[in-house]
Design a protein around this motif. Structure first.
Motif, mmCIF file in Angstrom:
data_model
loop_
_atom_site.group_PDB
_atom_site.id
_atom_site.type_symbol
_atom_site.label_atom_id
_atom_site.label_comp_id
_atom_site.label_asym_id
_atom_site.label_seq_id
_atom_site.Cartn_x
_atom_site.Cartn_y
_atom_site.Cartn_z
ATOM 1 N N LEU A 107 0.878 -1.421 0.001
ATOM 2 C CA LEU A 107 0.247 0.364 -0.577
ATOM 3 C C LEU A 107 0.901 1.155 0.421
ATOM 4 C CD1 LEU A 107 -2.906 0.978 -0.166
ATOM 5 C CD2 LEU A 107 -2.217 1.700 2.548
ATOM 6 N N ILE A 108 0.602 1.974 -1.129
ATOM 7 C CA ILE A 108 1.394 3.435 -1.130
ATOM 8 C C ILE A 108 0.264 4.168 -0.739
ATOM 9 C CG2 ILE A 108 2.632 4.944 -2.426
ATOM 10 C CD1 ILE A 108 3.852 2.403 -4.298
ATOM 11 N N VAL A 109 0.523 5.201 0.528
ATOM 12 C CA VAL A 109 -0.226 6.266 1.080
ATOM 13 C C VAL A 109 0.328 7.986 0.738
ATOM 14 C CG1 VAL A 109 -1.880 7.334 2.993
ATOM 15 C CG2 VAL A 109 -1.136 4.817 2.296
ATOM 16 N N THR A 110 -0.496 8.141 0.022
ATOM 17 C CA THR A 110 0.048 9.693 -1.378
ATOM 18 C C THR A 110 -1.233 10.885 -0.942
ATOM 19 O OG1 THR A 110 0.301 8.538 -2.951
ATOM 20 C CG2 THR A 110 2.069 8.635 -2.571
ATOM 21 N N THR A 111 -1.419 10.818 0.304
ATOM 22 C CA THR A 111 -2.542 11.377 0.053
ATOM 23 C C THR A 111 -2.776 13.028 0.187
ATOM 24 O OG1 THR A 111 -3.062 11.038 3.078
ATOM 25 C CG2 THR A 111 -4.352 9.431 1.241
ATOM 26 N N GLY A 112 -1.328 13.507 0.144
ATOM 27 C CA GLY A 112 -1.198 14.587 0.337
ATOM 28 C C GLY A 112 -1.460 15.835 1.511
ATOM 29 N N SER A 113 -1.806 16.575 1.306
ATOM 30 C CA SER A 113 -2.673 17.850 1.914
ATOM 31 C C SER A 113 -3.568 18.633 1.772
ATOM 32 C CB SER A 113 -1.285 19.245 2.369
ATOM 33 O OG SER A 113 -1.132 19.961 1.613
#
Length: 442
Positions: A107-113
């Motif tokens: 799982l790659i979490v790149t949910t930002g801001s």
């Protein structure tokens, strides 16, 4: 191998593209709740100011490009829940409201801001806007056409650039910030004084050291901003006081900083096995102090996203940390900084020294030459360089990239004095500005 990516701006795009190259047989699925990817929010002010004519140029990838690579591209899909123990996620299709589950191996979490939205009376009035994504850009462009009095709340990079753009469009602009100076996180007073004067000379109102208490409205639309020190007419308000990481999905499941930024190791691994994270949802290793800090920058996101892919199967390539290097152009001034400012070094209780060099950047026998101000912050005892800043009308900002490497490699102010830089009268003097800082240090 089944790879699931959540969120697809800079870090997510980099992770997907590199994972596809490195693991061509992997099944990659990306879930993104918007209908676009890879939007460069730094271009919002450039488009508002007319520098960038076509906002489509602010995208460097697209869902179609990812799909063409064989990526299972799920736009307008919102991830509702992550179960890291059982490697499952719950997703909602925003077009059909259908909910379903998916599984992953990695799982790659790149949910930002997301912009910080203050809880202030009247915040829900019409024409109070944020500045982050493509939808915000379109709204700002449309609403600002008829606005006469525009108030920008927040004097960081985004706020400053918007103030310049609005002023150049002939608007009456007020800039409000609770700090006593603009750009206080990035620059010391010697530099911010110059930019503040440039704004004042062009009729911008600076309401610094003021806190917004409430927004007043008329017919449901904002009409006035009230601070602890004054009142300001406003047809349009832009809130840009900072960002917070989008990490609620992993709360209680991985280690985080107090503000919710995910802590990752030098291989982009979270504290949970097979869960990686990158970009604005994460903390970074800040080399000047060695601590984990929250520094949301597109450059950090791209590097981290690329490293996630490289380390997804085996830990091979370490993250070397960041100096928080950044730059900005306001009117005729080119400005850049890296590492600690003097003010931040003081806050951290560091025993530091500074050296400031003011000199023409090239010989006076040349047809034209401009003055530059260059400042270095260094540790008193070790002489190790901790930070640097520059401002000039000539574009000398690349020297701050050099100083970023200097800090990265723990060089001293004395070593800087004798670093080998070329001399050519078109570009510089026999003693480069960086050399002069080393030579002039105590």
């Amino acid at each position: 191998m089944k790879i699931v990516v959540i969120g697809c701006t800079h870090a997510g795009t980099a992770a997907i593209l590199n994972s596809k190259k490195l693991y061509p047989d992997a099944e990659i699925t990306v879930y993104e709740r918007n209908d676009n990817i890879s939007f460069l929010s730094c271009g919002i002010a450039l488009h508002v100011g007319g520098v960038v004519k076509d906002p489509k140029g602010l995208f460097y990838s697209s869902p179609e490009k990812l799909a063409a690579l064989g990526v299972n591209t799920k736009m307008l899909h919102d991830v509702l829940d992550i179960d890291t123990d059982n490697k499952k996620i719950k997703v909602c299709n925003l077009e059909t409201n259908e909910e379903f589950e998916d599984t992953y191996d990695k799982l790659i979490v790149t949910t930002g801001s997301w912009p910080i939205i203050p809880r202030i009376e009247g915040i829900d009035l019409e024409n109070i806007l944020l500045s982050k994504n493509f939808y915000h850009l379109n709204t700002i462009i449309e609403k600002s056409k008829d606005a006469k009095n525009i108030v920008v709340v927040g004097a960081g990079y985004i706020g400053i650039e918007l103030v310049e753009a609005f002023q150049m469009n002939g608007k009456n602009v007020t800039l409000i910030d609770m700090q006593e100076r603009i750009l206080a996180k990035y620059l010391d007073k010697e530099f911010t004084n110059v930019v503040e004067k440039a704004f004042l000379d062009r009729g911008v109102k600076l309401a610094l050291g003021e806190t917004v208490n409430k927004f007043m409205g008329k017919d449901g639309k904002v009409s006035k901003v009230v601070t602890n020190k004054g009142e300001y007419e406003a047809d349009l308000v832009i809130i840009c006081i900072g960002f917070k990481p989008n990490t609620a999905l992993l709360k209680g499941q991985v280690e985080m900083l107090d503000n919710g930024a995910i802590i990752v190791d030098e291989y982009m691994r979270t504290s949970k096995e097979d869960v990686f994270a990158a970009g604005d949802c994460c903390s970074v290793i800040y080399n000047p102090t060695g601590e984990h800090r929250y520094i949301p920058l597109a450059t950090n996101a791209l590097r981290m996203g690329t490293l996630v892919a490289k380390n997804l199967v085996n830990p091979t390539t370490k993250y070397i940390g960041t100096q928080g290097t950044s730059g900005i152009k306001i009117y005729e001034y080119n400005i850049a900084s890296t590492g600690l400012t003097e003010e931040l070094a003081k806050e951290k209780g560091i025993d530091y020294r500074t050296v400031i060099v003011t000199d023409n950047y090239r010989p006076e026998f040349m047809p034209t030459y401009d003055s530059a101000v260059f400042k270095v912050v260094y540790e008193r005892k070790s002489r190790r360089i901790l930070g640097a800043q520059i401002i000039s009308k000539a574009d000398l900002t690349q020297s701050i990239n050099t100083m970023s490497i200097v800090i990265q490699n723990k060089m001293t102010i004395d070593e800087l004095a004798f670093v080998d830089f070329f001399f050519q009268p078109h570009f510089n003097k026999p003693w480069n500005l960086l050399n002069l800082a080393g030579l002039n240090a105590e």
